[in-house]
Each structure stands twice: as C-alpha cells, then as structure tokens.
Scaffold this motif. Structure first.
Motif, short mmCIF file in Angstrom:
data_model
loop_
_atom_site.label_atom_id
_atom_site.label_comp_id
_atom_site.label_asym_id
_atom_site.label_seq_id
_atom_site.Cartn_x
_atom_site.Cartn_y
_atom_site.Cartn_z
N MET A 1 42.01 39.01 38.09
CA MET A 1 41.64 38.46 39.35
C MET A 1 40.63 39.42 39.99
SD MET A 1 44.12 37.56 42.59
CE MET A 1 45.44 37.28 41.45
N SER A 2 39.64 38.85 40.68
CA SER A 2 38.63 39.69 41.31
C SER A 2 38.08 39.01 42.56
CB SER A 2 37.50 39.99 40.34
OG SER A 2 36.81 38.81 39.99
N LEU A 3 37.43 39.80 43.40
CA LEU A 3 36.74 39.30 44.59
C LEU A 3 35.27 39.64 44.45
CD1 LEU A 3 39.04 40.56 47.52
CD2 LEU A 3 38.91 38.25 46.58
N LEU A 4 34.41 38.71 44.76
CA LEU A 4 32.99 39.01 44.89
C LEU A 4 32.76 39.36 46.35
CD1 LEU A 4 30.12 39.21 43.89
CD2 LEU A 4 29.87 36.76 44.33
N VAL A 5 32.36 40.60 46.61
CA VAL A 5 32.22 41.11 47.96
C VAL A 5 30.73 41.26 48.27
CG1 VAL A 5 32.75 43.05 49.49
CG2 VAL A 5 34.39 42.37 47.71
N THR A 6 30.30 40.69 49.40
CA THR A 6 28.92 40.78 49.84
C THR A 6 28.88 41.38 51.24
OG1 THR A 6 28.31 38.83 48.56
CG2 THR A 6 26.80 39.47 50.33
N ASN A 7 28.02 42.36 51.45
CA ASN A 7 27.85 42.96 52.77
C ASN A 7 26.82 42.14 53.53
OD1 ASN A 7 27.33 44.41 55.05
ND2 ASN A 7 27.00 46.36 54.03
N LEU A 37 40.90 43.26 41.00
CA LEU A 37 42.23 43.35 41.61
C LEU A 37 43.34 43.50 40.59
CD1 LEU A 37 41.80 40.56 44.30
CD2 LEU A 37 41.68 43.04 44.65
N GLY A 38 43.04 43.27 39.33
CA GLY A 38 44.09 43.30 38.32
C GLY A 38 45.04 42.15 38.54
N THR A 39 46.31 42.36 38.27
CA THR A 39 47.34 41.35 38.49
C THR A 39 48.13 41.74 39.72
OG1 THR A 39 47.51 40.97 36.12
CG2 THR A 39 49.33 40.19 37.46
N LEU A 40 48.08 40.90 40.73
CA LEU A 40 48.82 41.17 41.97
C LEU A 40 50.04 40.27 42.04
CD1 LEU A 40 45.89 41.37 44.55
CD2 LEU A 40 47.14 43.27 43.50
N ASP A 41 51.14 40.81 42.54
CA ASP A 41 52.33 40.00 42.78
C ASP A 41 52.07 39.07 43.96
OD1 ASP A 41 53.82 41.26 40.77
OD2 ASP A 41 54.50 42.84 42.14
N VAL A 42 52.82 37.97 44.00
CA VAL A 42 52.76 37.06 45.14
C VAL A 42 53.08 37.85 46.40
CG1 VAL A 42 53.89 35.08 46.22
CG2 VAL A 42 53.33 35.02 43.78
N GLY A 43 52.29 37.65 47.43
CA GLY A 43 52.49 38.36 48.69
C GLY A 43 51.20 38.46 49.47
N THR A 44 51.24 39.20 50.56
CA THR A 44 50.07 39.40 51.40
C THR A 44 49.66 40.86 51.32
OG1 THR A 44 50.79 37.64 52.88
CG2 THR A 44 49.15 39.16 53.74
N TYR A 45 48.38 41.07 51.15
CA TYR A 45 47.80 42.40 51.04
C TYR A 45 46.79 42.57 52.17
CZ TYR A 45 49.87 42.16 46.41
OH TYR A 45 50.75 42.04 45.38
N SER A 77 42.69 30.25 38.58
CA SER A 77 43.10 31.64 38.42
C SER A 77 42.06 32.48 37.70
CB SER A 77 44.42 31.70 37.67
OG SER A 77 44.27 31.15 36.37
N ASN A 78 41.05 31.88 37.07
CA ASN A 78 40.00 32.63 36.40
C ASN A 78 38.76 32.79 37.27
OD1 ASN A 78 41.46 32.94 33.99
ND2 ASN A 78 40.97 30.84 33.43
N SER A 79 38.81 32.32 38.49
CA SER A 79 37.66 32.38 39.38
C SER A 79 37.76 33.56 40.31
CB SER A 79 37.54 31.09 40.19
OG SER A 79 37.33 30.00 39.34
N SER A 80 36.67 33.84 40.99
CA SER A 80 36.63 34.92 41.96
C SER A 80 36.67 34.35 43.37
CB SER A 80 35.35 35.73 41.80
OG SER A 80 35.31 36.34 40.54
N ALA A 81 37.39 35.02 44.24
CA ALA A 81 37.33 34.69 45.66
C ALA A 81 36.15 35.45 46.26
CB ALA A 81 38.64 35.09 46.33
#
Length: 90
Positions: A1-7, A37-45, A77-81
């Motif tokens: 899992m990953s995030l695409l981050v733009t400033n 992000l690797g594999t994150l457990d269900v929850g809020t970060y 699940s294979n996409s980026s947020a």
C-alpha cells in the motif's frame, strides 16, 4: 500500500505516519513522492508534516484503513491513495 504525495503549497513539506515513522522526503512546491506504507492493520493513523510548527498549525490528517472493499470503479488494494501536504494553502 502506498500514498502518492504532492506538495501543493509554496513551502517545503513532507508527510510522516506518526504510528510507523514512515515518511516522505522534504518536498518543494510542486514536487511529489510515493510514501510506502507497507501492510497496515485496520485502524486510524495520523499523518502530519514534520516541518517545525506545521503540525501544530493544523497540518495533520487521519488515514483510515478499513477492510471494506472499494466500490466498483474505485481504487482497489493495489492502488495508491493521494495526500497533499500543502493543501492547507501554505
């Protein structure tokens, strides 16, 4: 899992996941990076900008991980947020 981050701001920013320590490099205006992000457990970060004073000024955001499937046509699940550390207009 990953995030695409733009400033989208005018100052340097980054994003850090408080609970895991995963972080992007400092990004200049208009730059982007992928935050693994690797594999994150269900929850809020908590996501925050680690530039001095930015988190205290409100540059924080929740990241919710659920086990609910994405609707058809949405990210899977294979996409980026996407996250934008400069979204607050700084």
């Amino acid at each position: 899992m990953s995030l695409l981050v733009t400033n989208n701001g005018s100052q340097q920013h980054n994003i850090v996941v408080r609970e895991t320590g995963a972080e992007t490099p400092m990004l200049n205006a208009g730059e982007n990076a992928t935050l693994a992000l690797g594999t994150l457990d269900v929850g809020t970060y908590e996501l925050y900008c680690s530039v001095a004073g930015h988190a205290e000024s409100g540059m924080i955001a929740p990241l919710a991980i659920t086990n609910t499937p994405a609707p058809t046509g949405e990210a899977d699940s294979n996409s980026s947020a996407r996250a934008s550390p400069g979204a607050a207009g700084t």
